[in-house]
Motif scaffolding. Structure first.
Motif, PDB file in Angstrom:
ATOM      1  N   GLU A 125      20.051 -11.995 -36.762  1.00 13.69           N
ATOM      2  CA  GLU A 125      18.931 -12.431 -37.588  1.00 13.69           C
ATOM      3  C   GLU A 125      19.406 -12.600 -39.025  1.00 13.69           C
ATOM      4  OE1 GLU A 125      15.438  -9.973 -35.172  1.00 13.69           O
ATOM      5  OE2 GLU A 125      15.498  -9.965 -37.367  1.00 13.69           O
ATOM      6  N   GLY A 126      18.608 -13.296 -39.839  1.00 16.55           N
ATOM      7  CA  GLY A 126      18.935 -13.399 -41.249  1.00 16.55           C
ATOM      8  C   GLY A 126      18.515 -12.145 -41.995  1.00 16.55           C
ATOM      9  N   PRO A 127      19.082 -11.921 -43.187  1.00 15.85           N
ATOM     10  CA  PRO A 127      18.660 -10.784 -44.000  1.00 15.85           C
ATOM     11  C   PRO A 127      17.179 -10.891 -44.351  1.00 15.85           C
ATOM     12  CG  PRO A 127      20.694 -11.742 -44.851  1.00 15.85           C
ATOM     13  CD  PRO A 127      20.164 -12.686 -43.828  1.00 15.85           C
ATOM     14  N   LEU A 180      22.603 -14.826 -56.601  1.00 16.70           N
ATOM     15  CA  LEU A 180      22.739 -13.446 -56.147  1.00 16.70           C
ATOM     16  C   LEU A 180      24.177 -13.174 -55.731  1.00 16.70           C
ATOM     17  CD1 LEU A 180      19.544 -12.831 -53.954  1.00 16.70           C
ATOM     18  CD2 LEU A 180      19.989 -12.101 -56.297  1.00 16.70           C
ATOM     19  N   TYR A 220      18.313  -5.746 -49.052  1.00 19.13           N
ATOM     20  CA  TYR A 220      17.943  -6.509 -47.876  1.00 19.13           C
ATOM     21  C   TYR A 220      18.356  -5.720 -46.653  1.00 19.13           C
ATOM     22  CZ  TYR A 220      16.856 -10.900 -50.277  1.00 19.13           C
ATOM     23  OH  TYR A 220      16.274 -11.876 -51.045  1.00 19.13           O
ATOM     24  N   LYS A 242      19.229  -6.181 -42.457  1.00 19.23           N
ATOM     25  CA  LYS A 242      19.613  -7.218 -41.503  1.00 19.23           C
ATOM     26  C   LYS A 242      19.820  -6.633 -40.118  1.00 19.23           C
ATOM     27  CE  LYS A 242      22.935 -10.923 -40.654  1.00 19.23           C
ATOM     28  NZ  LYS A 242      23.034 -10.568 -39.242  1.00 19.23           N
ATOM     29  N   TRP A 263      26.394 -10.402 -53.594  1.00 14.61           N
ATOM     30  CA  TRP A 263      26.069  -9.476 -52.520  1.00 14.61           C
ATOM     31  C   TRP A 263      27.173  -8.445 -52.290  1.00 14.61           C
ATOM     32  CZ3 TRP A 263      21.601 -10.167 -49.326  1.00 14.61           C
ATOM     33  CH2 TRP A 263      20.834 -11.289 -49.690  1.00 14.61           C
ATOM     34  N   PHE A 301      22.018  -4.541 -47.193  1.00 14.72           N
ATOM     35  CA  PHE A 301      22.795  -5.213 -48.228  1.00 14.72           C
ATOM     36  C   PHE A 301      22.154  -4.985 -49.589  1.00 14.72           C
ATOM     37  CE2 PHE A 301      25.860  -7.715 -45.910  1.00 14.72           C
ATOM     38  CZ  PHE A 301      25.293  -7.908 -44.666  1.00 14.72           C
ATOM     39  N   LEU A 320      18.348  -6.171 -55.636  1.00 21.55           N
ATOM     40  CA  LEU A 320      17.538  -6.252 -54.432  1.00 21.55           C
ATOM     41  C   LEU A 320      18.248  -5.551 -53.285  1.00 21.55           C
ATOM     42  CD1 LEU A 320      17.787  -9.342 -55.890  1.00 21.55           C
ATOM     43  CD2 LEU A 320      15.840  -9.708 -54.399  1.00 21.55           C
ATOM     44  N   PHE A 346      14.208  -9.424 -46.979  1.00 16.14           N
ATOM     45  CA  PHE A 346      13.990  -8.729 -48.241  1.00 16.14           C
ATOM     46  C   PHE A 346      13.244  -7.423 -48.013  1.00 16.14           C
ATOM     47  CE2 PHE A 346      13.208  -7.889 -52.541  1.00 16.14           C
ATOM     48  CZ  PHE A 346      11.865  -7.557 -52.685  1.00 16.14           C
ATOM     49  N   TYR A 351      18.625  -8.001 -62.218  1.00 18.37           N
ATOM     50  CA  TYR A 351      17.712  -7.793 -61.106  1.00 18.37           C
ATOM     51  C   TYR A 351      18.522  -7.358 -59.904  1.00 18.37           C
ATOM     52  CZ  TYR A 351      13.059  -8.618 -59.136  1.00 18.37           C
ATOM     53  OH  TYR A 351      11.810  -8.463 -58.610  1.00 18.37           O
TER      54      TYR A 351
END
Lengths: 113, 112
Positions: free
Chosen positions: B42-44, B100, B36, B38, B102, B89, B34, B46, B32
């Motif tokens: 702030e936070g990442p 995950l 993201y 950012k 990264w 990311f 993904l 989705f 999988y």
């Protein structure tokens, strides 16, 4: 409504101190995570809890101890802080059964002097 | 050993044009992927994901392409907007614990 919240947002402390960072999620997720983003911007998983059970425990000094009092909370306690602990710490949550999508808090910038 | 690599630390594009962000991985067990986004302080957040059984997933202006044989995925943003300026990311996951891995991120600047 904030989905994943962390407190404090900024934390400045001296070497040798003990500090805690708190995280709460109101998404109804069953899994929570702590990540560390270092000065090189590398985002690395530290711990993960599923239904209050530890499921991921990466190579992290045992000065770091996560605690999950319930599914909605995951706190991170750090003993004897060192200069190298300075980083941004992110909390995240997900629903374990469905997908890999994780939802992040705003981060806590920890500075150890 | 970095299993997920984003080799371009930064990218600059004109508003309205296409942004293409690339990601390479080494672990064939990843099932999988993904992306993201950012913003600073702030936070990442989705953005979009793709399962290893697919080669394309589209959501509005965002499309992710997966080339398993090349162990490569890319994120296309069309048309690019100034609000898309952020760090992107790439992350890859495997296993029941949904861990995950990264990449280091690519900083995208969309110029008006």
């Amino acid at each position: 409504d904030t989905a994943v919240s962390q407190t404090p947002k900024y934390l400045v402390t001296q070497m040798g101190n003990d500090k805690s960072i708190k995280c709460e999620q109101n998404l109804g997720h069953d899994t929570m995570y702590w990540y560390k983003q270092d000065s090189k911007k590398f985002l690395k998983i530290m711990f993960s809890y599923n239904n209050k059970e530890l499921i991921i425990n990466e190579t992290v000094p045992n000065r770091f101890s996560p605690k999950s009092p319930d599914k909605a909370h995951l706190n991170l306690h750090i003993n004897s802080l060192e200069l190298g602990d300075s980083a941004v710490y992110f909390c995240a949550s997900s629903h374990q059964g469905s997908s890999y999508e994780q939802y992040f808090g705003p981060g806590t910038r920890l500075t150890v002097t | 050993d970095q299993q997920v690599k984003q080799n371009s630390p930064s990218l600059s594009v004109q508003e309205g044009r296409i942004s293409i962000l690339n990601c390479d991985y080494t672990n064939s067990m990843f099932d999988y992927f993904l992306w993201y986004k950012k913003y600073p302080a702030e936070g990442p957040t989705f953005l979009i994901s793709i399962s290893s059984i697919k080669d394309k997933n589209e959501d509005g202006r965002f499309t992710v392409f997966l080339n398993k044989s090349a162990k490569h995925l890319s994120l296309h943003i069309v048309p690019s907007q100034p609000g898309d300026s952020a760090v992107y990311f790439c992350a890859a996951g495997t296993g029941n614990n949904r861990k995950l891995i990264w990449g280091l991120g690519t900083s995208l600047a969309v110029n008006p």
